[in-house]
Design an enzyme around this catalytic site. Structure first.
Site, PDB file in Angstrom:
ATOM      1  N   ASP A  10       0.850  -1.198   0.000  1.00  0.00           N
ATOM      2  CA  ASP A  10       0.000   0.000   0.000  1.00  0.00           C
ATOM      3  C   ASP A  10       0.888   1.252   0.000  1.00  0.00           C
ATOM      4  OD1 ASP A  10      -2.391   1.456   0.247  1.00  0.00           O
ATOM      5  OD2 ASP A  10      -2.350   1.372   2.448  1.00  0.00           O
ATOM      6  N   HIS A  11       0.636   2.161  -0.917  1.00  0.00           N
ATOM      7  CA  HIS A  11       1.368   3.432  -0.999  1.00  0.00           C
ATOM      8  C   HIS A  11       2.888   3.270  -1.069  1.00  0.00           C
ATOM      9  CE1 HIS A  11      -2.069   6.086  -0.657  1.00  0.00           C
ATOM     10  NE2 HIS A  11      -2.537   5.286   0.289  1.00  0.00           N
TER      11      HIS A  11
HETATM   12  P1  13P Z   1      -8.392   5.134   5.544  1.00  0.00           P
HETATM   13  O1  13P Z   1      -7.283   5.057   6.550  1.00  0.00           O
HETATM   14  O2  13P Z   1      -9.005   6.474   5.475  1.00  0.00           O
HETATM   15  O3  13P Z   1      -9.367   4.031   5.702  1.00  0.00           O
HETATM   16  O4  13P Z   1      -7.691   4.909   4.116  1.00  0.00           O
HETATM   17  C1  13P Z   1      -7.114   3.668   3.831  1.00  0.00           C
HETATM   18  C2  13P Z   1      -6.250   3.725   2.639  1.00  0.00           C
HETATM   19  O5  13P Z   1      -6.505   4.429   1.689  1.00  0.00           O
HETATM   20  C3  13P Z   1      -5.067   2.866   2.620  1.00  0.00           C
HETATM   21  O6  13P Z   1      -4.328   3.051   1.462  1.00  0.00           O
HETATM   22 ZN    ZN Z   2      -4.485   5.033   0.714  1.00  0.00          ZN
END
Ligand code: 13P
Ligand code: ZN
Length: 280
Positions: free
Chosen positions: A79-80
């Site tokens: 993620d990211h």
């Molecule tokens: P939230 O933390 O707002 O649920 O977002 C999650 C997210 O986008 C993880 O990449």
């Molecule tokens: Zn995110």
């Protein structure tokens, strides 16, 4: 089924595929129990800081062993991802999918870094997600706007060959100070011009009806993190207040159970969205 095929299938069926972040054994088991009980697939996400916290090898093995233990169909996703190097390390470690987040770079730079990760991921048969537009990260301003434009999304996906695209249509990471209003019309227009799987970041706090509308108008992958951390810690703090228990295994189950209830609720929303499609 590979993650790409599953996302394409669910997009066609106008169903959401939930992607939950995990941080330790307890949060992992909490989300997996929900998927197990409802017999639903789930994407398990790790951010760079979670990878640093647990160690890459441990985090991957924990995720994989958890999926087997709970009998859940699921995939591991970065993620990211902030660099090609991190994406490469995750590919080497066996992730099914990696995100390269060049959303804060100029358009051409974002294309360049995404294309590089797509090229590397091809050799692993791995799936790649990128981001275009401004989705406020934790601590960033919610006031600034930078929604994804359909023409740019089309150009970006064509130039990079990326499988999935995170779009900016009115969500932000973390809790909202005021009710979010997603631009569903814009989303529908993006979906019309690109074949990429569309991803909604900032899933925490998005009202159920808006999640459903987003899913029936093109979103498939829905990311959820903050609500998971929050319910876990809120429950744990209550459990620990005035509690002298020193067997740590006795204080976690309630908090883990609350995550399961939360995620079950979200998984139900993922399925029920086909009746609110915007028709042009
Ligand atoms: P939230 O933390 O707002 O649920 O977002 C999650 C997210 O986008 C993880 O990449
Ligand atoms: Zn995110």
């Amino acid at each position: 089924m590979k993650i790409k095929e599953k996302l394409q299938l669910f997009t066609k069926q106008k169903r959401g595929l939930l992607a939950t972040n995990f941080y330790n054994l307890e949060t992992l088991h909490g989300v997996l129990k929900a998927a197990q009980e409802l017999n639903e697939p789930l994407i398990l996400q790790l951010t760079q800081s979670s990878i640093e916290y647990m160690g890459l090898d441990t985090a991957v093995k924990l995720g994989r062993a958890g999926l087997r233990q709970f009998g859940v169909e699921g995939w591991l996703h970065l993620d990211h991802g902030g660099s090609v190097d991190l994406a490469q390390r995750c590919l080497d470690a066996g992730f099914d999918s990696v995100m390269i987040d060049g959303s804060e770079l100029p358009f051409e730079e974002n294309i360049k870094i995404t294309r590089e990760v797509v090229k590397r991921a091809e050799q692993y048969g791995a799936h790649v997600e990128a981001e275009l537009g401004y989705v406020a990260k934790l601590g960033q301003s919610h006031a600034r706007q930078g929604f994804t434009q359909p023409a740019e999304a089309k150009q970006f996906v064509e130039a990079t060959g990326v499988d999935a695209l995170a779009v900016a249509i009115g969500t932000a990471h973390g809790f909202y100070k005021k009710r979010p209003e997603l631009d569903i019309e814009l989303l529908a227009n993006i979906a019309k011009v690109t074949p990429a799987t569309l991803v909604l970041h900032g899933g925490s706090g998005v009202p159920e009806d808006q999640l459903q509308k987003a899913i029936s108008n093109g979103i498939c992958k829905v990311n959820l993190a903050t609500e998971i951390k929050n319910i876990f810690m809120q429950t744990l703090q209550m459990e620990l207040a005035g509690n002298a228990e020193i067997d740590l295994r006795k204080v976690f189950p309630k908090a883990t159970g609350q995550i399961t209830e939360l995620v079950k609720g979200k998984l139900k929303i993922m399925k029920n969205s086909s009746d609110v499609e915007i028709v042009h």
